[in-house]
Structure formats: structure tokens, C-alpha cells
Design an enzyme around this catalytic site. Structure first.
Site, PDB file in Angstrom:
ATOM      1  N   LYS A 193       6.276   0.971  -8.504  1.00 40.64           N
ATOM      2  CA  LYS A 193       6.536  -0.160  -7.616  1.00 40.64           C
ATOM      3  C   LYS A 193       5.753   0.074  -6.329  1.00 40.64           C
ATOM      4  CE  LYS A 193      10.204  -2.786  -5.314  1.00 40.64           C
ATOM      5  NZ  LYS A 193      11.666  -2.891  -5.097  1.00 40.64           N
ATOM      6  N   LYS A 246       4.877  -2.976 -10.917  1.00 39.03           N
ATOM      7  CA  LYS A 246       5.199  -4.115 -10.054  1.00 39.03           C
ATOM      8  C   LYS A 246       4.422  -3.978  -8.739  1.00 39.03           C
ATOM      9  CE  LYS A 246       9.091  -6.254  -7.585  1.00 39.03           C
ATOM     10  NZ  LYS A 246      10.496  -6.129  -7.191  1.00 39.03           N
TER      11      LYS A 246
END
Length: 322
Positions: A193, A246
Site C-alpha cells: 500500500k 494499492k
């Protein structure tokens, strides 16, 4: 070689093009993020996320039944509590917003329910953990993550998705789930992330922009691909069942490398900023929304993602049905 091999012959009509398509989207690839706000009495829309509703809890059963009937098979739940505090206590409340939504959804549909596990929507400072004098305290935060994981699984979540990027979070959450009788509940880890500029519209919906300083000390440097591979391998060692990258499109290279090197399912989150850019450009007539939407998701799947978490899920289903 040319002129014997003419590549355009393979594109000469629609039937041939369809037959030779290498990458295809399928309804089972899609997971739709859903927002529930404990303080709402009616559906709310946020300007920076056109077409994405935030639902009151009273709509959870109705929404899940509609989505499942339309062909959506999986959702990811995010909650906005009525009150926030420094400890993010709403995240692990027995009757918290996501816990309540899970129970309502499961009473009316067979949707697969993944629950995001983080604290930024629940803390008054907007950070993903317990804030101390020097920033977010990793190990104190892990204690809270264990409680949140157990609470979400007790409510009936089929999958837990930790997104806080704390060191050791997967090991601790796996232990908490196993110790509380939830050995069958898988973990979909936000393993890579990145500290991205593409999260802005999500923070508008969740009122979760961090105060005082950013999240650079726990989310990943966007320049670091090798570090992303280390994070993903570490999460696998700690017990992750699925790993996630992400955002998605800015990190297709990371998805591709993970697909080539790691034998584990990969999810990719097409985040709010990616969605909002396409919507805004289409609203201005600069892009064909349908074509750009489909092209963007096909590129993510072609890179190697097995699960596509996208706000376009309902619209993609309509295209696939055509």
C-alpha cells in the site's frame, strides 16, 4: 515475416478479434467497495466520487439484496462511525457500523463480505493507529488490530483485509483470528500500500484525512518496487492468504512482478482517485467513459491481478452482460 505474416489479418473482423482476446474480465473478478455511515438517515453522495453512495445502516439489507441480484458477488466494507476518538474504539465495537452492516447483509444475501481493517476512519486524528509523541506507535496499534479482527470475524465477515501497513500486523491478526475460533477466515493483506496522492476522494467520504503529518512513516514510498516485493513476501510468511497492491494502475509493474515471482492470489485496488479521474475526464467530454473504464481494468488484470477491487464494478457488470 512481412508480407507473408500480416498481423492485421487477425484483427480483420470482430469475430476474429473476440476469439483471439487474451485477457477477459469476469464477474467473479470484481469486488465492490461499500461505505456505511452510522450518522446518516438517507443516502449521501460526495462530489469528488460521482455515483458512489454512502449508505445509512438502515439500507444495508436492501443494498446487498439488490447488488447480489444484479450479479455482484463480493463487497469490501468501510464504515464511518457517529463519533471518533483517539483510540478508534468504534472499529472494534460489538455493534460498530461495519459489524452491524455485516449482520444485516448476511441476513439477506449470499454476498462474500470482506471487511477493511484499519483505524483511520475511526480516529479523530485520521491516522491508522495509536498516535504517541513520535508518531504512530506500531506495537500499541497491533493490540488494537487484534481486537478489530476478532470483532469483525465475530460479526460474520468472510474475509479480513488489514490496510494499516504496520510491521507484524498479519502475524498478529492471524493469531487473533485463530485464537478466537476463526481459523477458516482468510486474510487479504494490503501488502504493498503506497503513500499515494490517489486517495483524496476516499478521505472525503470517510472524513479520514490525517492531521498534523502524513502517513509516510507507515505507507510505502511510491518509488520503491523492491521494497514492495519484500513487504509482500513478509506478509505471506506471516500468514496472508491473498496479497494486495494499492493503488493499481500506477503500480502495474509491481503487480506483474508479484504475479511472476509469488505463488499466491493477488488483489489490486483501483482506488478512489483512479476512479474519479476517469469520471471527471468523461464528464468533460475528454474521454469515453465506458472504453476507458474497461481498458483500465483489463490492464490491471493483464498485469496479473486475480481480484479487481473497483468502484466501477456495477458498471462493468452491465458491460459484460451486453
Amino acid at each position: 515475416m512481412f508480407p507473408t505474416d500480416r498481423m492485421r489479418r487477425r484483427r480483420s473482423n470482430e469475430m476474429i478479434r473476440n476469439m483471439l482476446t487474451e485477457t477477459r474480465l469476469h464477474p467473479n473478478d470484481l469486488m465492490l467497495p461499500l461505505f456505511f455511515d452510522e450518522s446518516l438517515d438517507s443516502i449521501k453522495y460526495t462530489d469528488s466520487m460521482p455515483g458512489v453512495p454512502t449508505y445509512p445502516l438502515s439500507k444495508a439489507a436492501e443494498v446487498s439484496e439488490r447488488l447480489y441480484s444484479a450479479g455482484i458477488n463480493a463487497v469490501m466494507l468501510f464504515g464511518i462511525p457517529r463519533r471518533k476518538d483517539a483510540e478508534g474504539s468504534g472499529a472494534f465495537a460489538k455493534n460498530g457500523v461495519v459489524q452491524s452492516a455485516i449482520r444485516k447483509i448476511e441476513s439477506t444475501s449470499d454476498l462474500l463480505v470482506a471487511a477493511d481493517l484499519c483505524m483511520c476512519e475511526y480516529t479523530d486524528h485520521g491516522h491508522c493507529g495509536i498516535v504517541c509523541e513520535h508518531g504512530v506507535d506500531n506495537d500499541l496499534t497491533l493490540i488494537k488490530y487484534r481486537k478489530i479482527a476478532e470483532s469483525l470475524a465475530d460479526a460474520g465477515a468472510h474475509m479480513i483485509a488489514p490496510s494499516g501497513m504496520m510491521d507484524g500486523q498479519i502475524m498478529n491478526i492471524r493469531e487473533a483470528l485463530d485464537d478466537s475460533g476463526h481459523k477458516e477466515v482468510p486474510i487479504m493483506a494490503y501488502s504493498a500500500k503506497f503513500c499515494s496522492g490517489f486517495y483524496g476522494p476516499f478521505r472525503d467520504i470517510a472524513h479520514s484525512a490525517p492531521s498534523a503529518y502524513g502517513r509516510e512513516t507507515y505507507q510505502m514510498n511510491p518509488a520503491n518496487g523492491r521494497e514492495a516485493m519484500t513487504e509482500m513476501r513478509r506478509d505471506i510468511e506471516e500468514g496472508a492468504d491473498i496479497i494486495m497492491v494499492k493503488p493499481a494502475m500506477p503500480y502495474l509493474d509491481v503487480i506483474k512482478q508479484a504475479k511472476n515471482e509469488l505463488c499466491i492470489p493477488i488483489a489490486a485496488y483501483q482506488v478512489s482517485g483512479e476512479y474519479a479521474m476517469i469520471k471527471a475526464a468523461a464528464a468533460n467530454g475528454w474521454l469515453d467513459e465506458r472504453r476507458t473504464m474497461m481498458e483500465s481494468l483489463i490492464s490491471i488484470k493483464r498485469a496479473g491481478a486475480d481480484i479487481l477491487i473497483t468502484y466501477f464494478a456495477e458498471e462493468v457488470l452491465k458491460e459484460l452482460k451486453k
